[in-house]
Design an enzyme around this catalytic site. Sequence first.
Site, PDB file in Angstrom:
ATOM      1  N   VAL A 237       6.753  -0.504   3.303  1.00  0.00           N
ATOM      2  CA  VAL A 237       6.443  -0.342   2.736  1.00  0.00           C
ATOM      3  C   VAL A 237       6.574  -0.189   1.008  1.00  0.00           C
ATOM      4  O   VAL A 237       7.414   0.872   0.909  1.00  0.00           O
ATOM      5  CB  VAL A 237       5.265   1.251   3.145  1.00  0.00           C
ATOM      6  CG1 VAL A 237       4.843   0.905   3.913  1.00  0.00           C
ATOM      7  CG2 VAL A 237       6.539   1.955   3.970  1.00  0.00           C
ATOM      8  N   HIS A 238       7.181  -1.683   0.605  1.00  0.00           N
ATOM      9  CA  HIS A 238       7.396  -1.086  -0.563  1.00  0.00           C
ATOM     10  C   HIS A 238       7.885   0.151  -1.578  1.00  0.00           C
ATOM     11  O   HIS A 238       9.077   0.496  -1.541  1.00  0.00           O
ATOM     12  CB  HIS A 238       7.791  -2.424  -1.011  1.00  0.00           C
ATOM     13  CG  HIS A 238       7.541  -3.791  -0.580  1.00  0.00           C
ATOM     14  ND1 HIS A 238       8.803  -4.361   0.192  1.00  0.00           N
ATOM     15  CD2 HIS A 238       6.911  -4.567  -0.068  1.00  0.00           C
ATOM     16  CE1 HIS A 238       8.673  -5.361   0.459  1.00  0.00           C
ATOM     17  NE2 HIS A 238       7.255  -5.693   0.413  1.00  0.00           N
ATOM     18  N   ASP A 239       6.103   0.269  -2.008  1.00  0.00           N
ATOM     19  CA  ASP A 239       6.443   0.592  -3.279  1.00  0.00           C
ATOM     20  C   ASP A 239       6.959   2.653  -3.192  1.00  0.00           C
ATOM     21  O   ASP A 239       7.130   3.311  -3.418  1.00  0.00           O
ATOM     22  CB  ASP A 239       5.211   1.141  -3.534  1.00  0.00           C
ATOM     23  CG  ASP A 239       4.755  -0.165  -4.713  1.00  0.00           C
ATOM     24  OD1 ASP A 239       6.135  -1.108  -4.375  1.00  0.00           O
ATOM     25  OD2 ASP A 239       3.463  -0.514  -4.631  1.00  0.00           O
TER      26      ASP A 239
END
Length: 307
Positions: A237-239
């Site tokens: 969940v990069h962001d």
Amino acid sequence: MTKKLLIDTDPGCDDAVAIAAAVAHADLELVGLSTVAGNTTLENTTRNTLAILELLDRTEVPVARGCDRPFCRDLVHAEEVHGPGGIRGDMPEPTAEVIDDHGVSFIVEQARAHGDDLTIAAVGPWTNLAAAMHLEPDLPDMVADIYLMGGAAMTGGNVTPEAEFNVYVDPEAASHVVQYARPKMGGLDVTNRSKVAPELIEDYARRGVPFETIAAWFGYEDTDAIRERGIDDPPSVHDAAVVIDIVDDIFEYETYPVEVNTGHGPSRGATICDTRGAPGEEPNVDVAVDVDLERFQTTLAETLENL
């Protein structure tokens, strides 16, 4: 002390988790969202942003529609990852509408209004941010910090062997931002490792609104499938990791000279990070090189319980 935060975004499942974390964390005041084309078209990213706020009962947060394409390129999207229309889960029909201001103007206006109380997090392609910096060249000096989700400084890309998606979509904008914004860049070096525990996703899938939809965002998959099969290896969940870093310092940073390849061919959008300390090269980007995964998972889970 509460930080004022503006998120520039292209929802996108991990963008949605980032927005949820921003509205839920007690130490953040989300002053607004600007939308950009990236994971899907601008029409979809804007609608998705409004639907996320509807789901979270935060429709008072202003949303400004931004740039609908990269500076010089045709749009490349990622609906094959995030789902048709750019997002997974059971999304409500938005009741709020976008404000009249263009997303680029909105970024500048918020910087002028809040000054060094404002932090900007650009978690989609950096088109709006680069355009805002053209409109107001002093913008990086006006605000407290500019955080970026994007780049692959010392690891491989996720679109090509060298390029991360947000940079690949609009390398010209990315080049301008890294040259002049003195940003903090949370790229794939750290965000690839930013995953939540499978048990949390499976628990959310059974908890009802809004958590079952958040489970779909975590898994980039329909909630029914998560209930049936579970999740063995959750996607990153990069962001959301960037938003958690803003409040909990989960990244370790080192400062390097960074450039973006704006050419064509296999090196398009490559983030070129000079770790050699070559003479004459001025460091211009704080590059995230490590992440405290346990703290990320703990802080994100605790934050989302406030929804």
